[in-house]
Design a protein around this motif. Structure first.
Motif, PDB file in Angstrom:
ATOM      1  N   ALA A  94       0.694  -9.322   8.314  1.00  0.00           N
ATOM      2  CA  ALA A  94       1.964  -9.578   7.613  1.00  0.00           C
ATOM      3  C   ALA A  94       1.727  -9.833   6.134  1.00  0.00           C
ATOM      4  O   ALA A  94       2.551  -9.460   5.280  1.00  0.00           O
ATOM      5  CB  ALA A  94       2.683 -10.758   8.260  1.00  0.00           C
ATOM      6  N   THR A  95       0.615 -10.471   5.792  1.00  0.00           N
ATOM      7  CA  THR A  95       0.269 -10.671   4.384  1.00  0.00           C
ATOM      8  C   THR A  95       0.015  -9.330   3.706  1.00  0.00           C
ATOM      9  O   THR A  95       0.423  -9.108   2.559  1.00  0.00           O
ATOM     10  CB  THR A  95      -0.973 -11.575   4.255  1.00  0.00           C
ATOM     11  OG1 THR A  95      -0.698 -12.830   4.873  1.00  0.00           O
ATOM     12  CG2 THR A  95      -1.347 -11.804   2.799  1.00  0.00           C
ATOM     13  N   HIS A  96      -0.661  -8.413   4.395  1.00  0.00           N
ATOM     14  CA  HIS A  96      -0.862  -7.069   3.850  1.00  0.00           C
ATOM     15  C   HIS A  96       0.471  -6.385   3.574  1.00  0.00           C
ATOM     16  O   HIS A  96       0.604  -5.654   2.588  1.00  0.00           O
ATOM     17  CB  HIS A  96      -1.690  -6.228   4.824  1.00  0.00           C
ATOM     18  CG  HIS A  96      -3.169  -6.372   4.646  1.00  0.00           C
ATOM     19  ND1 HIS A  96      -3.883  -5.659   3.716  1.00  0.00           N
ATOM     20  CD2 HIS A  96      -4.076  -7.157   5.284  1.00  0.00           C
ATOM     21  CE1 HIS A  96      -5.166  -5.995   3.780  1.00  0.00           C
ATOM     22  NE2 HIS A  96      -5.302  -6.900   4.732  1.00  0.00           N
ATOM     23  N   GLN A  97       1.456  -6.600   4.431  1.00  0.00           N
ATOM     24  CA  GLN A  97       2.768  -6.004   4.206  1.00  0.00           C
ATOM     25  C   GLN A  97       3.429  -6.599   2.958  1.00  0.00           C
ATOM     26  O   GLN A  97       4.146  -5.903   2.237  1.00  0.00           O
ATOM     27  CB  GLN A  97       3.650  -6.211   5.441  1.00  0.00           C
ATOM     28  CG  GLN A  97       5.122  -5.875   5.268  1.00  0.00           C
ATOM     29  CD  GLN A  97       5.397  -4.410   4.968  1.00  0.00           C
ATOM     30  OE1 GLN A  97       4.527  -3.560   5.067  1.00  0.00           O
ATOM     31  NE2 GLN A  97       6.624  -4.111   4.582  1.00  0.00           N
ATOM     32  N   LEU A  98       3.165  -7.858   2.688  1.00  0.00           N
ATOM     33  CA  LEU A  98       3.773  -8.528   1.537  1.00  0.00           C
ATOM     34  C   LEU A  98       3.063  -8.220   0.219  1.00  0.00           C
ATOM     35  O   LEU A  98       3.657  -8.376  -0.852  1.00  0.00           O
ATOM     36  CB  LEU A  98       3.787 -10.037   1.761  1.00  0.00           C
ATOM     37  CG  LEU A  98       4.824 -10.551   2.766  1.00  0.00           C
ATOM     38  CD1 LEU A  98       4.449 -11.941   3.261  1.00  0.00           C
ATOM     39  CD2 LEU A  98       6.213 -10.576   2.145  1.00  0.00           C
TER      40      LEU A  98
END
Length: 457
Positions: free
Chosen positions: A165-169
């Motif tokens: 999810a951090t990669h998506q952000l």
């Protein structure tokens, strides 16, 4: 920077720890720990060290914090508690205690740097693999059927999904590669919803070896007749809600939901934008047209509830969701997974980060539940109408902070896992929970309704 390919899940069925002999169980645990660590390495090596220590959103920790945190928990529970061995880094316990430091504050802490964090988790893992060979996996509840090891595998996999999810952000060029999910060849012929007859079923589990405390104990629940969507709500369906002015009409929203919609200025799912009448989404560094046939993702509970109201339906309760996913009317028993007892195979569910998106609605016919609903596991976490509460007879184990401190009306239950959830951390009884305003998680939903008397006849 080299782009990283996602680890592909094995075609081999993962064995149930309850069915293995002690030595086979040791081998299984070692394999699960290595498979999980490979994923952590993929997610942290996909970016350079500067990005590892950067906070890409105040909602998330720096990636380097997550990496050292999984090592810290592994040390505390396995090296110290299970193994009874000397502490490796007792000086960092407080730094990686998630309850002591909010995510927004973690970049200001004296965290281990990338090189030191990698060395730390490697040292801890070496000690754990050594004690795995020596620890009796029976005679003590914490180690019975390797529970503590399974708990740590699930914990790291949960943080891997958080790191995804951090990669998506994060902003910038794509750094993660994947392959497209399978198509839904017969989606047009599927019914919009399925009827689940009322009656009792066994919810939760008392036998799953690695089930966490909030999944326990098994208990009988009576659920009235209900209809539930065959697939999660798609982007195309959600666009009709947007186009009808759904975000601008308070009548579809709860009072709390409408207040948050106004405060956060919600107008579409997170990562969506509209340019000249065309909807686009940002997905792991790629900007692409919104795929109309995929389940909608990155919506909060309030958005899901507003859509359901607009559609003349409601969100399913947690009990309804689990009955739809697990109950087999032919045997009268609750299954481990919608398709049966065996652990997920790639053709049954979109799990394990094989694909960086949900599969089209109607995919995975081999993973259908007895009721006919599809994609109940994988693709998107599904918001339910239920608050996160303990089951009758709940007992915290092995620590209160895993579940008990979160019980109450402040968190809503999500079920089923997402494309970023690993099979080790997802089963028919698994319960996730979050604040109803959360949108950065890989969450979508499906609707339910109570059928009329004429439908039941």
């Amino acid at each position: 920077m080299n782009r990283r390919e996602m680890p592909v899940a094995s075609e081999t069925v993962r064995p149930d720890p309850a069915d293995l002999g002690i030595e086979a169980l040791r081998t299984h645990v070692a394999g699960e720990m290595q498979r999980t660590r490979d994923r952590s390495i993929t997610l942290t090596s996909a970016v350079d060290d500067d990005e590892l220590v950067e906070q890409h959103s105040p909602l998330m920790s720096p990636l380097v914090w997550d990496l050292a945190h999984v090592g810290s928990q592994e040390e505390i529970w396995l090296v110290r508690d299970v193994g009874g061995r000397s502490a490796v880094r007792p000086d960092i316990d407080d730094l990686y205690d998630a309850f002591q430091h909010a995510r927004a504050d973690r970049p200001s802490l004296p965290l281990l740097g990338p090189t030191e964090a990698r060395q730390y988790v490697t040292t801890v893992r070496d000690k754990v693999l050594d004690l795995l060979e020596r620890t009796p996996l029976e005679g003590r509840r914490l180690v019975e059927r390797a529970f503590a090891f399974g708990m740590i595998v699930q914990h790291e996999q949960q943080h891997d999904e958080t790191m995804l999810a951090t990669h998506q952000l994060r902003r910038g060029a794509p750094v993660l590669d994947d392959v497209p999910p399978p198509a839904a060849m017969e989606a047009d012929s599927l019914p919009a919803e399925v009827l689940v007859p009322g009656g009792p079923f066994v919810m939760g589990t008392s036998t799953e070896p690695w089930a966490l405390d909030n999944e326990r104990p098994a208990h009988e629940v009576h659920v009235a007749d209900f209809c539930i969507d065959t697939t999660p709500v798609t982007n195309g369906q959600f666009l009709r809600f947007i186009d009808s002015g759904g975000y601008d009409q308070p009548r579809w929203w709860s009072e709390q939901g409408w207040q948050y919609r106004q405060h956060a200025q919600l107008h579409a799912p997170l990562f969506w934008s509209n340019e000249d009448g065309t909807w686009w989404r940002r997905r792991f560094g790629r900007v692409e047209p919104v795929a109309l046939d995929e389940p909608v993702v990155h919506v909060c509970f309030h958005e899901a509830q507003a859509y359901a109201n607009w559609a003349g339906k409601r969100l399913p309760t947690e009990q309804e969701w689990e009955k739809a996913a697990r109950f087999d009317p032919h045997s009268g028993r609750s299954l481990r997974y919608p398709w049966g007892q065996e652990d997920p195979r790639p053709e049954q569910a979109n799990l394990g980060q094989r694909h960086l998106r949900p599969a089209p609605a109607g995919a995975y016919p081999a993973g259908a539940a007895p009721c006919g609903a599809r994609q109940l596991l994988g693709d998107v976490w599904e918001w339910t109408a239920s608050d996160f509460l303990p089951y009758p007879g709940f007992a915290a184990f092995p620590y209160r902070e895993y579940s008990e401190v979160f019980f109450g009306t402040g968190h809503k239950v999500l079920r089923g896992g997402s494309f970023g959830t690993d099979a080790a951390a997802c089963r028919g009884t698994f319960r996730n929970w979050d604040y109803p305003i959360r949108r950065q998680i890989f969450a979508g939903f499906r609707c339910a309704r109570t059928p009329g008397r004429d439908e039941l006849s």
